[in-house]
Design an enzyme around this catalytic site. Structure first.
Site, PDB file in Angstrom:
ATOM      1  NE  ARG A  71      -6.943  -9.188  -1.390  1.00 37.59           N
ATOM      2  CZ  ARG A  71      -6.472  -8.276  -2.163  1.00 37.59           C
ATOM      3  NH1 ARG A  71      -5.795  -7.242  -1.688  1.00 37.59           N
ATOM      4  NH2 ARG A  71      -7.070  -8.096  -3.678  1.00 37.59           N
ATOM      5  CE  LYS A 110      -4.114  -2.032  -0.154  1.00 39.65           C
ATOM      6  NZ  LYS A 110      -5.161  -2.005   0.953  1.00 39.65           N
TER       7      LYS A 110
END
Length: 339
Positions: free
Chosen positions: A316, A281
């Protein structure tokens, strides 16, 4: 009086005191709990002083889902069959490349595959249903035809896409809109009995990063997920079939993301398996000085270990082999390698 929230102070040390409770039936334990409220923290109490229903929800083992039990942490490998995902868009959007990558992720240690045909990066446009089905269902079917039995998750907001994926052999629906985008999603999940992951987001991908705002991000996200669980239960979806995801990076600033990671153990109070999706991210690059998404593995691994230390059950990630290696070392230290 303000509503109270209970954040277990998760521990993994081998020196575990008598009376400590297991955290979600997993590898962490806790004997103290931080009590939070919207008008300020209320201090720390002993786990023994928790209300009985709260103690049960925080400590009880989580039901198996999609053939996986959660007494150990699990790795969800990301397979984006999209041309425009923020990290790997265009790399696996051809059927042959997608199938090869799926096999590679499983060989590297993925416990479950998450296959998505619509990018949810900031600014991404909505993909037509037919296109999303064409991208995802054939890959799932090909995996099943090739004999792969590993659990598969379909990453979609749309009931028709989820239905096609489940028919092709998917096991779980990962809905980034927590059933708030498509009014037919809850009915589909109730009908099929498929487990679902409910993720928090503020706004759609097109606008979610424009100006995220919260009164208290940790408690606001918790309350939103609690509300979505209530909607699911009202539709006939048992809580034991629900996974929750605080939605790192979805309508959050850097500070919002950090607050959620610091407070992850709070979400065990929802009584569901917790999923953490922070792989590569942007905020990892902002803090760690990595502009390119595929250069954010070290930061991803560091944050994954923070999640592990708070009992998060599903991680994930894009870099399955590297995260699996880090997880193996983390578990060796915590559990006592060869003991």
């Amino acid at each position: 009086m303000s509503r109270l929230y209970y954040r277990p102070i998760a521990m993994t040390d081998a020196a575990r005191p008598a009376g400590a409770l297991p955290l979600a039936g997993g590898w962490c334990w806790f004997d103290r709990v931080e009590v939070l409220a919207r008008d300020g923290a209320r201090g720390i109490i002993a786990a023994a002083d928790l209300p009985a229903d709260v103690a049960q929800r925080l400590s009880g083992p989580r039901a198996a889902l999609a053939g996986l039990d959660f007494t150990v942490p699990r790795i969800m490998g990301i397979l984006n069959v999209t041309p425009d995902s923020f990290s790997d868009g265009g790399r696996f959007d051809r059927p042959g490349a997608a199938l090869a990558q799926a096999r590679a992720l499983l060989a590297a240690g993925a416990d479950i595959l998450d296959i998505g045909g619509e990018s949810t990066r900031p600014g991404a446009a909505t993909v037509p249903v037919a296109d999303e089905i064409a991208r995802t269902a054939p890959v799932i079917a090909a995996l099943r035809e090739a004999g792969h039995r590993a659990p598969v998750s379909i990453d979609t907001r749309k009931a028709d896409v989820a239905r096609a994926a489940l028919a092709a052999g998917a096991d779980l629906v990962n809905d980034v809109a927590a059933m708030g985008y498509d009014p037919l999603m809850a009915g589909l999940l109730a009908e099929t009995g498929a487990p679902v992951c409910l993720m928090h987001t503020q706004g759609t991908p097109e606008v979610m990063q424009n100006d995220p705002h919260y009164d208290d991000v940790l408690l606001d996200v918790y309350d939103h997920l609690a509300d979505r669980i209530a909607v699911a239960e009202a539709a006939g979806i048992d809580r034991a079939r629900i996974v929750v995801d605080p939605g790192i990076g979805f309508g959050k600033t850097v500070q919002h993301n950090l607050a959620l990671v610091r407070g992850l153990s709070l979400f065990h109070g929802l009584g569901c398996v917790v999923l953490l999706g922070l792989s590569r991210k942007r905020f990892i690059g902002t803090i760690g000085g990595a502009e390119a998404a595929d250069a954010r593995l070290p930061g991803t691994l560091a944050l994954t270990q923070i999640g592990l230390a708070q009992g998060v059950q599903i991680h994930r990630v894009h870099d399955v082999a590297e995260i699996a290696q880090g997880l193996a070392l983390w578990r060796a230290v915590i559990e006592g390698y060869g003991a």
